[in-house]
Write an enzyme that holds these catalytic residues in place. Sequence first.
Site, PDB file in Angstrom:
ATOM      1  CG  ASP A  23      -2.128  -0.936   0.992  1.00 21.28           C
ATOM      2  OD1 ASP A  23      -2.704  -0.918  -0.104  1.00 21.28           O
ATOM      3  OD2 ASP A  23      -2.458  -1.697   1.919  1.00 21.28           O
ATOM      4  CG  ASP A  25      -7.941  -3.041  -2.533  1.00 18.16           C
ATOM      5  OD1 ASP A  25      -8.451  -3.977  -3.174  1.00 18.16           O
ATOM      6  OD2 ASP A  25      -8.299  -2.738  -1.388  1.00 18.16           O
TER       7      ASP A  25
END
Length: 404
Positions: free
Chosen positions: A116, A181
């Site tokens: 991330d 994502d």
Amino acid sequence: MNLVLKCAVAALAATGVVACSQTPQQTNIIDENIAVAKQQIGMLADSSEMGGKLRIPSTIRNGKIHFVPIDDWVSGFFAGTLWYMYELTGDEAWATRAQKHTEILDSVKHLKWHHDVGFMIGDSYGNGERLKQIPGYKEVIVETAKSLATRFREVPGVIQSWDADRGWQGKRGWQCPVIIDNMMNLELMFKASEFSGDDTFRRMAISHADRTMQEHFRDDNSCYHVVDYDLTTGEVRGRCTAQGYADESAWARGQAWAVYGYTTCYRFTGDKKYLDHAEKVAAFILNDENMPEDLVPYWDFDAPKIPNEPRDVSSAAIVASAFYEMYTYTKNELYKQQADKMIESLSTPAYRAAVGENKGFLLMHSVGSIPHNSSIDVPLNYADYYFLEALIRKGHVEAGEPLF
Ligand code: GLY
């Protein structure tokens, strides 16, 4: 220059003719949101800086602001929100605050245990670099891309999202889980190649986007949340969900990451297949029978008790922002109209907090992860981040200016 100033300058240049293309009503919704955001985000920033210590607000938990450590995937959104407040207002005080909240994330550039970092460093350092060209920020972005590149797996040709022992895997376990994502981390890779001249990051991003396009999507153009790859053969081992209702359901935020991620890939490559793909995902989102009239989706398009299921405001904010960008490439009015409708819905008291409420978060009613019983029907810092981003994009679109 902030949006309001830009219109004023355009008006002056046109010697009295208001050259800014915003209608009064459209101008109002941006300006009105800026006025509310100044108070709300100011309040949240005051709480986060109390006692001189900088903390990162993510949501409200048990009636209190929940702060996260810098290695949490949402750690960059608050700094990014402060940068957007600077962009929307032109007030240097926001930039000063944003810079401080950005630089507490410096060591994230070395983080290699999850994917991330594109969110974390892109939203903070990325926006700081774009708006202020602060010395050293490009280097942080390139260093972060090097860390993310350690997660690239040559055989399947993807960046591994989570470590295989994440604990969310099914009985078969995972080898190389990739979540949709992850499309959002690719912007950082493209930028790092631009800044460093090293094409490796860009090639990894393209490989990841292409394989994901091949494997993550169903015939109806909705996407799976997780695809697990075999590290030896590169084959798909399984497709499932971690945060959605079911393996075969369409988790709302996953669809939002997909449409936004492929639009970003088009921005950096000019390859039409990415824009076409973003349009297919957009069509799924807009045409699904469970999309509510106000265009704020339920947390999963297939959640079993619709209409008695929580909405996910974060998904609407992400999609609205992506749609403004898609509009600039396609000139298809539909995207602008639907994005405007989402912004209008999110600006009503049904979703936007009254001034002084919600601990300073702007929007209410997002969902983190229902299967993990985590952050359900609460404010989330990334809903606010993408909402402000969408307002900035809306302003540029209506003024006939480029977004980037
Ligand atoms: N990237 C995690 C989420 O969307 O919840």
